[in-house]
Design a protein around this motif. Structure first.
Motif, PDB file in Angstrom:
ATOM      1  N   ASN A 149      33.933  21.108  43.935  1.00  0.00           N
ATOM      2  CA  ASN A 149      34.584  20.519  42.772  1.00  0.00           C
ATOM      3  C   ASN A 149      33.773  19.295  42.374  1.00  0.00           C
ATOM      4  O   ASN A 149      32.610  19.172  42.763  1.00  0.00           O
ATOM      5  N   PHE A 150      34.397  18.404  41.624  1.00  0.00           N
ATOM      6  CA  PHE A 150      33.671  17.203  41.173  1.00  0.00           C
ATOM      7  C   PHE A 150      34.384  15.926  41.587  1.00  0.00           C
ATOM      8  O   PHE A 150      34.398  14.953  40.863  1.00  0.00           O
ATOM      9  N   LEU A 151      35.012  15.941  42.741  1.00  0.00           N
ATOM     10  CA  LEU A 151      35.707  14.750  43.212  1.00  0.00           C
ATOM     11  C   LEU A 151      34.687  13.671  43.533  1.00  0.00           C
ATOM     12  O   LEU A 151      33.570  13.971  43.965  1.00  0.00           O
ATOM     13  N   ASN A 152      35.081  12.410  43.321  1.00  0.00           N
ATOM     14  CA  ASN A 152      34.053  11.381  43.487  1.00  0.00           C
ATOM     15  C   ASN A 152      34.374  10.285  44.483  1.00  0.00           C
ATOM     16  O   ASN A 152      33.649   9.301  44.557  1.00  0.00           O
ATOM     17  N   GLY A 153      35.442  10.408  45.238  1.00  0.00           N
ATOM     18  CA  GLY A 153      35.673   9.376  46.243  1.00  0.00           C
ATOM     19  C   GLY A 153      36.956   9.625  47.003  1.00  0.00           C
ATOM     20  O   GLY A 153      37.628  10.638  46.808  1.00  0.00           O
ATOM     21  N   PHE A 154      37.268   8.684  47.893  1.00  0.00           N
ATOM     22  CA  PHE A 154      38.487   8.748  48.691  1.00  0.00           C
ATOM     23  C   PHE A 154      39.409   7.623  48.261  1.00  0.00           C
ATOM     24  O   PHE A 154      38.933   6.546  47.903  1.00  0.00           O
ATOM     25  N   VAL A 155      40.727   7.843  48.328  1.00  0.00           N
ATOM     26  CA  VAL A 155      41.605   6.681  48.282  1.00  0.00           C
ATOM     27  C   VAL A 155      41.493   5.995  49.644  1.00  0.00           C
ATOM     28  O   VAL A 155      41.035   6.601  50.616  1.00  0.00           O
ATOM     29  N   SER A 197      36.196  25.486  44.587  1.00  0.00           N
ATOM     30  CA  SER A 197      35.561  26.110  43.426  1.00  0.00           C
ATOM     31  C   SER A 197      36.393  26.004  42.160  1.00  0.00           C
ATOM     32  O   SER A 197      36.823  27.008  41.576  1.00  0.00           O
ATOM     33  N   ASN A 198      36.682  24.779  41.758  1.00  0.00           N
ATOM     34  CA  ASN A 198      37.288  24.502  40.466  1.00  0.00           C
ATOM     35  C   ASN A 198      36.493  23.380  39.818  1.00  0.00           C
ATOM     36  O   ASN A 198      35.359  23.107  40.223  1.00  0.00           O
ATOM     37  N   LEU A 199      37.086  22.732  38.824  1.00  0.00           N
ATOM     38  CA  LEU A 199      36.388  21.635  38.143  1.00  0.00           C
ATOM     39  C   LEU A 199      37.160  20.331  38.321  1.00  0.00           C
ATOM     40  O   LEU A 199      37.180  19.485  37.437  1.00  0.00           O
ATOM     41  N   LEU A 200      37.819  20.177  39.459  1.00  0.00           N
ATOM     42  CA  LEU A 200      38.697  19.025  39.655  1.00  0.00           C
ATOM     43  C   LEU A 200      37.888  17.738  39.795  1.00  0.00           C
ATOM     44  O   LEU A 200      36.789  17.732  40.355  1.00  0.00           O
ATOM     45  N   THR A 201      38.474  16.662  39.302  1.00  0.00           N
ATOM     46  CA  THR A 201      37.800  15.360  39.340  1.00  0.00           C
ATOM     47  C   THR A 201      38.725  14.324  39.970  1.00  0.00           C
ATOM     48  O   THR A 201      39.837  14.630  40.376  1.00  0.00           O
ATOM     49  N   GLY A 202      38.247  13.089  40.029  1.00  0.00           N
ATOM     50  CA  GLY A 202      39.055  11.997  40.556  1.00  0.00           C
ATOM     51  C   GLY A 202      38.845  11.802  42.043  1.00  0.00           C
ATOM     52  O   GLY A 202      37.860  12.273  42.621  1.00  0.00           O
ATOM     53  N   LEU A 203      39.775  11.083  42.650  1.00  0.00           N
ATOM     54  CA  LEU A 203      39.636  10.744  44.058  1.00  0.00           C
ATOM     55  C   LEU A 203      40.354  11.765  44.933  1.00  0.00           C
ATOM     56  O   LEU A 203      41.255  12.461  44.470  1.00  0.00           O
ATOM     57  N   ILE A 204      39.946  11.841  46.181  1.00  0.00           N
ATOM     58  CA  ILE A 204      40.716  12.611  47.153  1.00  0.00           C
ATOM     59  C   ILE A 204      41.946  11.782  47.454  1.00  0.00           C
ATOM     60  O   ILE A 204      41.842  10.648  47.916  1.00  0.00           O
ATOM     61  N   PRO A 205      43.133  12.328  47.152  1.00  0.00           N
ATOM     62  CA  PRO A 205      44.339  11.501  47.147  1.00  0.00           C
ATOM     63  C   PRO A 205      44.903  11.233  48.539  1.00  0.00           C
ATOM     64  O   PRO A 205      44.394  11.757  49.529  1.00  0.00           O
ATOM     65  N   LYS A 206      45.923  10.419  48.551  1.00  0.00           N
ATOM     66  CA  LYS A 206      46.700  10.286  49.782  1.00  0.00           C
ATOM     67  C   LYS A 206      47.406  11.609  50.008  1.00  0.00           C
ATOM     68  O   LYS A 206      48.093  12.122  49.134  1.00  0.00           O
ATOM     69  N   LEU A 227      31.673  17.479  55.197  1.00  0.00           N
ATOM     70  CA  LEU A 227      31.482  16.596  54.044  1.00  0.00           C
ATOM     71  C   LEU A 227      30.089  16.766  53.460  1.00  0.00           C
ATOM     72  O   LEU A 227      29.606  15.911  52.724  1.00  0.00           O
ATOM     73  N   SER A 228      29.456  17.861  53.774  1.00  0.00           N
ATOM     74  CA  SER A 228      28.050  17.984  53.378  1.00  0.00           C
ATOM     75  C   SER A 228      27.887  18.061  51.867  1.00  0.00           C
ATOM     76  O   SER A 228      28.814  18.367  51.137  1.00  0.00           O
ATOM     77  N   ASN A 229      26.672  17.749  51.448  1.00  0.00           N
ATOM     78  CA  ASN A 229      26.312  17.827  50.036  1.00  0.00           C
ATOM     79  C   ASN A 229      27.201  16.963  49.138  1.00  0.00           C
ATOM     80  O   ASN A 229      27.814  17.454  48.189  1.00  0.00           O
ATOM     81  N   ASN A 230      27.321  15.692  49.496  1.00  0.00           N
ATOM     82  CA  ASN A 230      28.002  14.706  48.672  1.00  0.00           C
ATOM     83  C   ASN A 230      27.085  13.500  48.520  1.00  0.00           C
ATOM     84  O   ASN A 230      25.890  13.592  48.806  1.00  0.00           O
ATOM     85  N   LEU A 231      27.626  12.377  48.067  1.00  0.00           N
ATOM     86  CA  LEU A 231      26.787  11.183  47.869  1.00  0.00           C
ATOM     87  C   LEU A 231      27.239  10.048  48.777  1.00  0.00           C
ATOM     88  O   LEU A 231      27.101   8.878  48.448  1.00  0.00           O
ATOM     89  N   SER A 284      30.075  19.813  48.887  1.00  0.00           N
ATOM     90  CA  SER A 284      29.672  20.062  47.503  1.00  0.00           C
ATOM     91  C   SER A 284      30.633  19.480  46.475  1.00  0.00           C
ATOM     92  O   SER A 284      31.184  20.187  45.626  1.00  0.00           O
ATOM     93  N   ASN A 285      30.869  18.171  46.577  1.00  0.00           N
ATOM     94  CA  ASN A 285      31.530  17.412  45.534  1.00  0.00           C
ATOM     95  C   ASN A 285      30.573  16.301  45.131  1.00  0.00           C
ATOM     96  O   ASN A 285      29.373  16.397  45.378  1.00  0.00           O
ATOM     97  N   ALA A 286      31.095  15.259  44.540  1.00  0.00           N
ATOM     98  CA  ALA A 286      30.257  14.121  44.203  1.00  0.00           C
ATOM     99  C   ALA A 286      30.846  12.868  44.847  1.00  0.00           C
ATOM    100  O   ALA A 286      30.890  11.799  44.253  1.00  0.00           O
ATOM    101  N   ILE A 287      31.328  13.031  46.071  1.00  0.00           N
ATOM    102  CA  ILE A 287      32.019  11.926  46.742  1.00  0.00           C
ATOM    103  C   ILE A 287      31.006  10.846  47.103  1.00  0.00           C
ATOM    104  O   ILE A 287      30.046  11.092  47.836  1.00  0.00           O
ATOM    105  N   SER A 288      31.233   9.660  46.580  1.00  0.00           N
ATOM    106  CA  SER A 288      30.298   8.576  46.873  1.00  0.00           C
ATOM    107  C   SER A 288      31.022   7.468  47.619  1.00  0.00           C
ATOM    108  O   SER A 288      32.200   7.561  47.909  1.00  0.00           O
ATOM    109  N   GLY A 289      30.290   6.412  47.935  1.00  0.00           N
ATOM    110  CA  GLY A 289      30.871   5.311  48.693  1.00  0.00           C
ATOM    111  C   GLY A 289      30.872   5.639  50.172  1.00  0.00           C
ATOM    112  O   GLY A 289      30.101   6.475  50.637  1.00  0.00           O
ATOM    113  N   THR A 290      31.757   4.988  50.904  1.00  0.00           N
ATOM    114  CA  THR A 290      31.798   5.211  52.345  1.00  0.00           C
ATOM    115  C   THR A 290      33.056   5.987  52.703  1.00  0.00           C
ATOM    116  O   THR A 290      33.985   6.085  51.912  1.00  0.00           O
TER     117      THR A 290
END
Ligand code: NAG
Ligand code: NAG
Ligand code: NAG
Ligand code: NAG
Ligand code: NAG
Ligand code: NAG
Ligand code: NAG
Ligand code: NAG
Ligand code: NAG
Ligand code: NAG
Ligand code: NAG
Ligand code: NAG
Length: 799
Positions: free
Chosen positions: A370-376, A348-357, A413-417, A391-397
């Motif tokens: 949050n608003f994370l959009n993918g994985f490294v 429950s923040n406004l963090l963005t970017g990828l889920i890091p290593k 990982l529910s509610n992502n893309l 509930s992020n915006a994680i897309s791709g595989t």
């Protein structure tokens, strides 16, 4: 003789008496029983006696010790002693340390003890003192007030507004009165206690502001005022002299911490818990100086800011880091491998970017909402057990590096893309030509998720066939793939590969083909949702093999019950979505963890044909059954009335024919019924529960069946009318909005969760460990055992 089993040694006093020079006697947890007496004893030089953890269960506190007048240290913690205090203890005039924690003694030590003038340490934790603080202090022999250094009274049912009386105990260096019912304010004259190193007033009802005098306690290392109703402002002045402070907890009050951004703190903290204090909106700069800190909890502190650049390096040594429930923004760094964090909470923040290593050390990660959009590509984190990423915006595989997370227990990982497929995790499939000409398939597992119990991938955009990854998840209990675009047939290995499945939710996908008969091999299944797919063919036979649903008292396996993840349990209950929505009685119900107790089958909105199997009636545990919007034909099984617990029954929009079985009116808990749009005919049964359903528009349950007649539809039946509809069945539960299951759930869950949360909270939660185990290091195992031995008693009032 700590831990030596001396059960059955009745005359143990005489055995030790042959050692007249004995000065120290430790019989901790030895299974001893009440001794006859120490009256005529030879132990004239015995100074230290520790009998803790023996279950004396005596109604009288140990009068039998009155004679051992040489004692300086007496420990009787967790001995199940009850009644009132023994007057004869008053003869122990040399006593310095008296530990009487975790017994059942009522009331405070009586006046008879007023000769204990040398008392330095008194521990009455976990007794039922049930009086106010003034009386507690008054009962401590006044000749010892100047000597008393440790006063430990946690969870002792102490009341009153008179905390300021502790200022009479001028030598105090440890004061613990947590988990009591103190009200009033923190005394201004707290500054008198100049030797105070440890002050724990957690979990009382203290109000008012925190006196600035607290800043004069230069020796203070531990300060816990958490979970009171304190208000007002904390400034630099409150910390001015606290150069030795290591641990601070102001959490769960109404405090505002206003500190100049140039302030340099005098202390180097190891742990700071400021959750729910107002620190923001700017990220507090003074934390930059706390480089060695090991635990930092600043959840819900009103921060509206970017995560500062120094954040990740300054807190690289932290093991428990909680910045959740703020409005912190910015990208996460690409690599966090250098950190030592074990529990990282940023939900429950406004963090963005990828889920890091991630760090090697991390076990629990919550970045949901949050608003994370993918994985490294390479996630690292070999020890990760619980990633909560919904509930992020994680897309791709999902990257294949997830295959190396062999300690996974819960993955949400529910509610992502997320799209396409799950990695197969390197399983080799060996097709063998069998000598008999049949092909057998053998899987060689390269990696295996032996421990994963919960996998939640709902509300994404996956479009593969049934994930092959699931062949290597033998411990899976909850599987939720709803609201994706999964295709293809369900594999036959489903029940062999995941024999413990309690919940299988595949609704709103694009699965097709026949439902494999093997699905009836899921003996533990309680929730089966295959709705809104393209399944064709018949409902497979052997439905009676669903053993868990065939019983009204199934014991559920709870995915959260394992003790190692005990501490996550409370987290999940508070913050993660933890909820599975269930369509029941046409309403979407959020069941949270209660879902475990909801027995349901939903095969609606497919193209299933054939008849409803008669054996359905063996699933007597069913609470919700939905077969609507299929192509089912034949009759409604005549014995459907056996399903006594059913609350919701939907057979609408099929091709069912024949009469509505009379036994339907036996379903006393039925709250929702829909038989509309079939081909049913004959008289609508009435009576009991049936007449109370859908009173606004009872006919709607039956519309679209041209052959039906009788109440409640307008069509009259030919022939003489039967009995007019009876009124409410008197045996029915009152309509108070709570269904029977809700009620049941509530009580079971409440009990189980309450006990586990508190108990494991005590044993494992770091903060509590500080509070209870912190300064008592030398008594390490004693304390652990006592909490085990007495936890039932301890928590009885709360449960
Ligand atoms: C306690 O002391 C009093 C007076 O010194 C004595 O009469 C009494 O016997 C003692 N009690 C025990 C149990 O030794
Ligand atoms: C605690 O003591 C009070 C007063 O002596 C008594 O009323 C109460 O029942 C006791 N509580 C328990 C749990 O024993
Ligand atoms: C605390 O004390 C009050 C009365 O003083 C009593 O009613 C209550 O049961 C006690 N609570 C516990 C947990 O012992
Ligand atoms: C104990 O403290 C209270 C409040 O601070 C004070 O009024 C009282 O005089 C003190 N008693 C003694 C004996 O010092
Ligand atoms: C806490 O104290 C307030 C007054 O400061 C009082 O109104 C409230 O009832 C108390 N709550 C409990 C649980 O004792
Ligand atoms: C804080 O105290 C209240 C009651 O005083 C209790 O219900 C709540 O669980 C406590 N919270 C924590 C985090 O200890
Ligand atoms: C051949 O297939 C049968 C049935 O599938 C199986 O029981 C048997 O173990 C297989 N034999 C070998 C050598 O794999
Ligand atoms: C081979 O498979 C067929 C059908 O798949 C089965 O009827 C037959 O029993 C199998 N043979 C063996 C030896 O397992
Ligand atoms: C066995 O596998 C081979 C090669 O994959 C295939 O050609 C053959 O049709 C299979 N036989 C049966 C009975 O499934
Ligand atoms: C889901 O994936 C398909 C292609 O695979 C794409 O066209 C569609 O936009 C995606 N939907 C969402 C919500 O991302
Ligand atoms: C569902 O699967 C069928 C094949 O089974 C395919 O033709 C159809 O396009 C799929 N629908 C969606 C929405 O993916
Ligand atoms: C299901 O039935 C409907 C209506 O009968 C039909 O339009 C649809 O193609 C069928 N779907 C499948 C997958 O058979």
């Amino acid at each position: 003789m700590r831990w030596v089993d001396l059960t059955g040694v009745a005359d143990w006093v005489h055995r030790v008496e042959v050692l007249p020079n004995l000065a120290v006697l430790i019989l901790f947890c030895c299974g001893l029983t009440v001794p006859s007496s120490f009256v005529h004893h030879n132990l004239t030089v015995l100074e230290e006696l520790d009998l803790s953890g023996n279950q004396f269960s005596s109604p009288d506190t140990p009068n039998w010790l009155g004679g051992v007048t040489s004692l300086k240290s007496l420990r009787l913690a967790g001995c199940q002693l009850s009644g009132t205090f023994a007057n004869k203890l008053g003869n122990l005039t040399l006593l310095e340390n008296f530990d009487f924690g975790f017994n059942n003694v009522d009331g405070m030590i009586p006046g008879a003890l007023k000769t204990m003038c040398n008392l330095k340490s008194l521990d009455l934790t976990g007794n039922n003192i049930s009086t106010d603080m003034k009386e507690v202090i008054d009962s401590i022999p006044s000749c010892s007030w100047k000597n008393l250094q440790q006063l430990i009274l946690d969870s002792a049912n102490i009341t009153g507004t008179t905390l300021h009386f502790v200022s009479n105990l001028t030598s105090l260096n440890i004061l613990q009165v947590s988990h009591n019912k103190l009200s009033g304010s923190v005394p201004m004259d707290i500054g008198v206690l100049a030797n105070l190193t440890y002050l724990d007033l957690r979990h009382n009802n203290l109000s008012g502001s925190v006196p600035v005098e607290i800043g004069t306690l230069t020796k203070l290392t531990y300060l816990d005022l958490g979970n009171n109703t304190l208000s007002g402002v904390i400034t630099e002045d409150h910390f001015i002299g606290l150069m030795n402070l290591k641990y601070i907890d102001f959490s769960d009050n109404n405090l505002e911490v206003i500190i100049d951004s140039h302030w340099v703190p005098p202390f180097k903290l190891e742990s700071a818990c400021l959750s729910s204090c107002l620190l923001g909106p700017k990220f507090p700069k003074w934390l930059h100086w706390q480089k060695g800190i090991r635990e930092l909890m600043i959840s819900n502190t009103g921060l509206v800011d970017r995560v500062p650049d120094w954040f990740w390096t300054t807190f690289a040594e932290v093991t428990w880091l909680d910045i959740s429930l703020n409005q912190l923004s910015g990208d996460l760094p690409i690599n966090l491998e250098f950190m030592s964090v074990v529990t990282l909470l940023m939900q429950s923040n406004l963090l963005t970017g990828l889920i890091p290593k991630l760090p090697r050390t991390i076990k629990l990660l919550d970045i949901s909402r949050n608003f994370l959009n993918g994985f490294v590509e390479d996630l690292g984190a070999q020890n990760l057990q619980v990633p909560v990423l919904f509930s992020n915006a994680i897309s791709g595989t999902i990257p294949t590096s997830i295959c190396r997370l062999q300690k996974l227990r819960i993955l949400d990982l529910s509610n992502n893309l997320l799209s396409k497929e799950l990695p197969d995790c390197g399983q080799k499939e060996l097709k063998q030509q069998n000598s008999s000409g049949n092909n057998s398939t053998k899987f060689i597992s390269v990696s295996s998720f032996l421990k994963i119990t919960t996998l939640i991938l709902s509300y994404n955009n996956f479009s593969s066939g049934f994930p092959l990854l699931l062949r290597q998840c033998p411990s899976l209990i909850f599987l939720d793939l709803t609201q994706n675009r999964f295709t293809g047939e369900l594999p036959g290995w489903i029940s062999k590969a995941m024999p413990g499945l309690v919940m299988l939710r595949l609704g709103s996908n694009n699965f097709s083909g026949h439902i494999p008969v093997e699905i009836m091999g899921l003996h533990a299944i309680c929730i089966l949702d295959l709705s809104d797919n393209n399944f064709v063919g018949v409902i497979p036979p052997y439905i009676e093999n669903l053993k868990a649903l065939s019983s009204t008292d199934t014991i559920f396996r709870d995915p959260f019950e394992e003790e190692e993840i005990g501490e996550y349990r409370s987290l999940r209950m508070g913050t993660a979505n933890g909820s599975f929505t269930v369509v029941m009685k046409e309403k979407v119900i959020e069941y949270g963890e209660n879902i475990v107790y909801l027995m349901s089958i939903d095969l609606s909105r497919n193209n299933l044909t054939g008849e409803i199997p008669e054996k359905l009636s063996s699933l007597v545990g069913l609470i919700s059954l939905n077969l609507s919007s299929n192509l089912l034909s034949g009759n409604i099984p005549y014995n459907i009335g056996i399903l006594q617990l059913v609350e919701s029954l939907d057979l609408s929009r099929n091709k069912l024919a024949g009469e509505i079985p009379k036994s339907l009116s036996d379903l006393t808990y039925l709250g929702y019924l829909n038989l509309s749009y079939n081909n049913l005919s004959g008289r609508i049964p009435s009576g009991h529960q049936l007449d109370t359903l859908n009173t606004d528009d009872p006919a709607s349950m039956y519309v679209g069946n041209p052959g039906l007649c009788g109440h409640p539809i307008p069509m009259q039946c030919p022939g003489p009318p039967t009995d007019p509809p009876t009124n409410k069945d008197p045996t029915r539960l009152p309509e108070d909005g709570l269904s029977q299951i809700d009620f049941l759930l509530g009580s079971i869950i409440g009990f189980v969760a309450g006990a586990w949360m508190v108990f494991f909270g005590l044993l494992f939660m770091t903060r509590w460990r500080y509070a209870y185990f912190g300064l008592l290091d030398r008594l390490y195992d004693r304390f652990y055992v006592i909490s085990i031995v007495t936890w039932q008693k301890w928590f009885r009032p709360r449960v």
